[in-house]
Design an enzyme around this catalytic site. Sequence first.
Site, PDB file in Angstrom:
ATOM      1  N   ARG A   1      -0.712  -8.895  13.199  1.00  0.00           N
ATOM      2  CA  ARG A   1      -1.262  -7.875  12.294  1.00  0.00           C
ATOM      3  C   ARG A   1      -2.055  -8.527  11.174  1.00  0.00           C
ATOM      4  NH1 ARG A   1       4.053  -4.953  10.855  1.00  0.00           N
ATOM      5  NH2 ARG A   1       2.827  -3.905   9.257  1.00  0.00           N
TER       6      ARG A   1
ATOM      7  N   ARG B   1      -9.796   1.029   8.204  1.00  0.00           N
ATOM      8  CA  ARG B   1      -9.397  -0.339   8.556  1.00  0.00           C
ATOM      9  C   ARG B   1     -10.488  -1.089   9.282  1.00  0.00           C
ATOM     10  NH1 ARG B   1      -3.502   0.623   8.760  1.00  0.00           N
ATOM     11  NH2 ARG B   1      -2.679  -1.455   9.013  1.00  0.00           N
TER      12      ARG B   1
ATOM     13  N   ARG C   1      11.105  -1.269  11.037  1.00  0.00           N
ATOM     14  CA  ARG C   1       9.991  -0.871  11.894  1.00  0.00           C
ATOM     15  C   ARG C   1       9.865  -1.809  13.093  1.00  0.00           C
ATOM     16  NH1 ARG C   1       4.851   0.310   8.150  1.00  0.00           N
ATOM     17  NH2 ARG C   1       3.848  -0.915   9.795  1.00  0.00           N
TER      18      ARG C   1
ATOM     19  N   ARG D   1      11.958  -5.498   4.812  1.00  0.00           N
ATOM     20  CA  ARG D   1      11.600  -4.081   4.625  1.00  0.00           C
ATOM     21  C   ARG D   1      12.535  -3.166   5.412  1.00  0.00           C
ATOM     22  NH1 ARG D   1       5.689  -1.882   5.498  1.00  0.00           N
ATOM     23  NH2 ARG D   1       5.886  -2.901   7.524  1.00  0.00           N
TER      24      ARG D   1
ATOM     25  N   LYS E   1       0.836  -1.210   0.000  1.00  0.00           N
ATOM     26  CA  LYS E   1       0.000   0.000   0.000  1.00  0.00           C
ATOM     27  C   LYS E   1       0.868   1.257   0.000  1.00  0.00           C
ATOM     28  CE  LYS E   1      -1.974  -1.045   3.943  1.00  0.00           C
ATOM     29  NZ  LYS E   1      -1.333  -2.337   4.252  1.00  0.00           N
TER      30      LYS E   1
HETATM   31  P1  AP5 Z   1       4.876  -1.660   1.902  1.00  0.00           P
HETATM   32  O1  AP5 Z   1       4.590  -0.807   0.716  1.00  0.00           O
HETATM   33  O2  AP5 Z   1       5.633  -1.081   3.026  1.00  0.00           O
HETATM   34  O3  AP5 Z   1       3.523  -2.352   2.395  1.00  0.00           O
HETATM   35  P2  AP5 Z   1       2.283  -1.762   3.188  1.00  0.00           P
HETATM   36  O4  AP5 Z   1       1.064  -2.401   2.588  1.00  0.00           O
HETATM   37  O5  AP5 Z   1       2.344  -0.284   3.254  1.00  0.00           O
HETATM   38  O6  AP5 Z   1       2.557  -2.447   4.589  1.00  0.00           O
HETATM   39  P3  AP5 Z   1       2.474  -1.855   6.068  1.00  0.00           P
HETATM   40  O7  AP5 Z   1       3.208  -2.789   6.958  1.00  0.00           O
HETATM   41  O8  AP5 Z   1       2.885  -0.415   6.087  1.00  0.00           O
HETATM   42  O9  AP5 Z   1       0.969  -1.989   6.312  1.00  0.00           O
HETATM   43  P4  AP5 Z   1       0.240  -1.955   7.650  1.00  0.00           P
HETATM   44  O10 AP5 Z   1      -1.146  -1.795   7.171  1.00  0.00           O
HETATM   45  O11 AP5 Z   1       0.465  -3.115   8.519  1.00  0.00           O
HETATM   46  O12 AP5 Z   1       0.960  -0.745   8.441  1.00  0.00           O
HETATM   47  P5  AP5 Z   1       0.539   0.749   8.758  1.00  0.00           P
HETATM   48  O13 AP5 Z   1       1.746   1.567   8.822  1.00  0.00           O
HETATM   49  O14 AP5 Z   1      -0.593   1.174   7.881  1.00  0.00           O
HETATM   50  O15 AP5 Z   1       5.637  -2.980   1.368  1.00  0.00           O
HETATM   51  C1  AP5 Z   1       6.099  -3.964   2.273  1.00  0.00           C
HETATM   52  C2  AP5 Z   1       7.484  -4.496   1.841  1.00  0.00           C
HETATM   53  O16 AP5 Z   1       7.333  -5.202   0.610  1.00  0.00           O
HETATM   54  C3  AP5 Z   1       8.507  -3.388   1.564  1.00  0.00           C
HETATM   55  O17 AP5 Z   1       9.779  -3.819   1.962  1.00  0.00           O
HETATM   56  C4  AP5 Z   1       8.430  -3.183   0.049  1.00  0.00           C
HETATM   57  O18 AP5 Z   1       9.656  -2.714  -0.465  1.00  0.00           O
HETATM   58  C5  AP5 Z   1       8.112  -4.599  -0.436  1.00  0.00           C
HETATM   59  N1  AP5 Z   1       7.265  -4.599  -1.630  1.00  0.00           N
HETATM   60  C6  AP5 Z   1       6.244  -3.715  -1.921  1.00  0.00           C
HETATM   61  N2  AP5 Z   1       5.678  -4.014  -3.120  1.00  0.00           N
HETATM   62  C7  AP5 Z   1       6.345  -5.122  -3.568  1.00  0.00           C
HETATM   63  C8  AP5 Z   1       6.207  -5.924  -4.751  1.00  0.00           C
HETATM   64  N3  AP5 Z   1       5.279  -5.654  -5.700  1.00  0.00           N
HETATM   65  N4  AP5 Z   1       7.029  -6.991  -4.883  1.00  0.00           N
HETATM   66  C9  AP5 Z   1       7.964  -7.266  -3.935  1.00  0.00           C
HETATM   67  N5  AP5 Z   1       8.146  -6.556  -2.805  1.00  0.00           N
HETATM   68  C10 AP5 Z   1       7.337  -5.498  -2.613  1.00  0.00           C
HETATM   69  O19 AP5 Z   1      -0.050   0.584  10.216  1.00  0.00           O
HETATM   70  C11 AP5 Z   1       0.781   0.232  11.311  1.00  0.00           C
HETATM   71  C12 AP5 Z   1      -0.037   0.169  12.586  1.00  0.00           C
HETATM   72  O20 AP5 Z   1      -0.611   1.470  12.859  1.00  0.00           O
HETATM   73  C13 AP5 Z   1      -1.248  -0.785  12.576  1.00  0.00           C
HETATM   74  O21 AP5 Z   1      -0.870  -2.096  12.911  1.00  0.00           O
HETATM   75  C14 AP5 Z   1      -2.157  -0.124  13.621  1.00  0.00           C
HETATM   76  O22 AP5 Z   1      -1.723  -0.437  14.928  1.00  0.00           O
HETATM   77  C15 AP5 Z   1      -1.920   1.363  13.398  1.00  0.00           C
HETATM   78  N6  AP5 Z   1      -2.879   1.948  12.457  1.00  0.00           N
HETATM   79  C16 AP5 Z   1      -2.596   2.551  11.261  1.00  0.00           C
HETATM   80  N7  AP5 Z   1      -3.708   2.980  10.654  1.00  0.00           N
HETATM   81  C17 AP5 Z   1      -4.753   2.650  11.468  1.00  0.00           C
HETATM   82  C18 AP5 Z   1      -6.163   2.802  11.389  1.00  0.00           C
HETATM   83  N8  AP5 Z   1      -6.750   3.370  10.325  1.00  0.00           N
HETATM   84  N9  AP5 Z   1      -6.928   2.331  12.419  1.00  0.00           N
HETATM   85  C19 AP5 Z   1      -6.357   1.740  13.483  1.00  0.00           C
HETATM   86  N10 AP5 Z   1      -5.029   1.548  13.630  1.00  0.00           N
HETATM   87  C20 AP5 Z   1      -4.222   2.003  12.625  1.00  0.00           C
HETATM   88 MG    MG Z   2       2.633   1.108   4.812  1.00  0.00          MG
END
Ligand code: AP5
Ligand code: MG
Length: 213
Positions: A171, A88, A160, A127, A13
């Site tokens: 997660r 979410r 992270r 990552r 994402k």
């Molecule tokens: P990356 O692009 O970083 O993936 P992502 O989908 O952004 O993954 P996240 O871990 O950031 O998602 P998340 O939803 O768990 O975390 P968030 O920060 O939103 O890609 C991942 C890896 O794969 C990278 O190394 C990349 O280089 C590689 N990659 C990407 N595309 C690729 C491809 N096509 N092929 C190969 N490799 C690839 O949330 C974190 C925490 O915050 C949550 O757990 C929660 O506690 C809180 N939080 C955030 N938002 C909310 C909300 N709305 N409500 C409640 N809690 C929330």
């Molecule tokens: Mg992300």
Amino acid sequence: MQIIMLGAPGAGKGTQAARIASKHTIPHISTGDIFRANIKEGTPLGVKAKSYMDKGELVPDELVCDLVSDRILKDDCTKGFILDGFPRTIPQAEALDKTMSENNMDALKCIDIEVPDGDIIGRMAGRRTCPVCNATYHIVNMPPKEEGKCDKCGMTLIQRDDDKEETVKNRLSVYHDQTAPLIDYYRKKGCLEEVDGTKSSDEVFASIEEILG
Ligand code: AP5
Ligand code: MG
Ligand code: ZN
């Protein structure tokens, strides 16, 4: 153009949202990045959010919904925005619908990036992220030009806190319980678009661009 990026943790994402935002010059709004910035600054919101994030749980809806509503009403969002990691939960999606309809925002597309759970652990383990500009890399799939350094700003890359294998597993299970129901929610609204997230980042980006037209 209002865009939601949906998908499991590690689906890509953040990677794709950054590319779309830069191509279309609309803001990339990542609730995860907002919380991490608050944690770094030690704000009261950051202190509250950290206890949930460290366990891989969702931060409660009441700490997220108003924050996003305020953000999408800022001047830089008049041309559109891309939400990464929000909504979410169903209540978050309902809160977003309310803000959008009250403000005549009616060009929503929800892009669901699909990646099977089995691929996720390896993506997370490799990552690396930039603590300053939030750029995302992968040590094998998308390495920075200079090892351990951000291409964009030169900062030392970090891992992270919530990318430990046990936390990633939680997660994923939280994603299936609380976030995956949004796929049906947006399908019923008629604005769901699904892309295969197992392809290369360039191929995924090309599919999204085709959808956005
Ligand atoms: P990356 O692009 O970083 O993936 P992502 O989908 O952004 O993954 P996240 O871990 O950031 O998602 P998340 O939803 O768990 O975390 P968030 O920060 O939103 O890609 C991942 C890896 O794969 C990278 O190394 C990349 O280089 C590689 N990659 C990407 N595309 C690729 C491809 N096509 N092929 C190969 N490799 C690839 O949330 C974190 C925490 O915050 C949550 O757990 C929660 O506690 C809180 N939080 C955030 N938002 C909310 C909300 N709305 N409500 C409640 N809690 C929330
Ligand atoms: Mg992300
Ligand atoms: Zn950087």
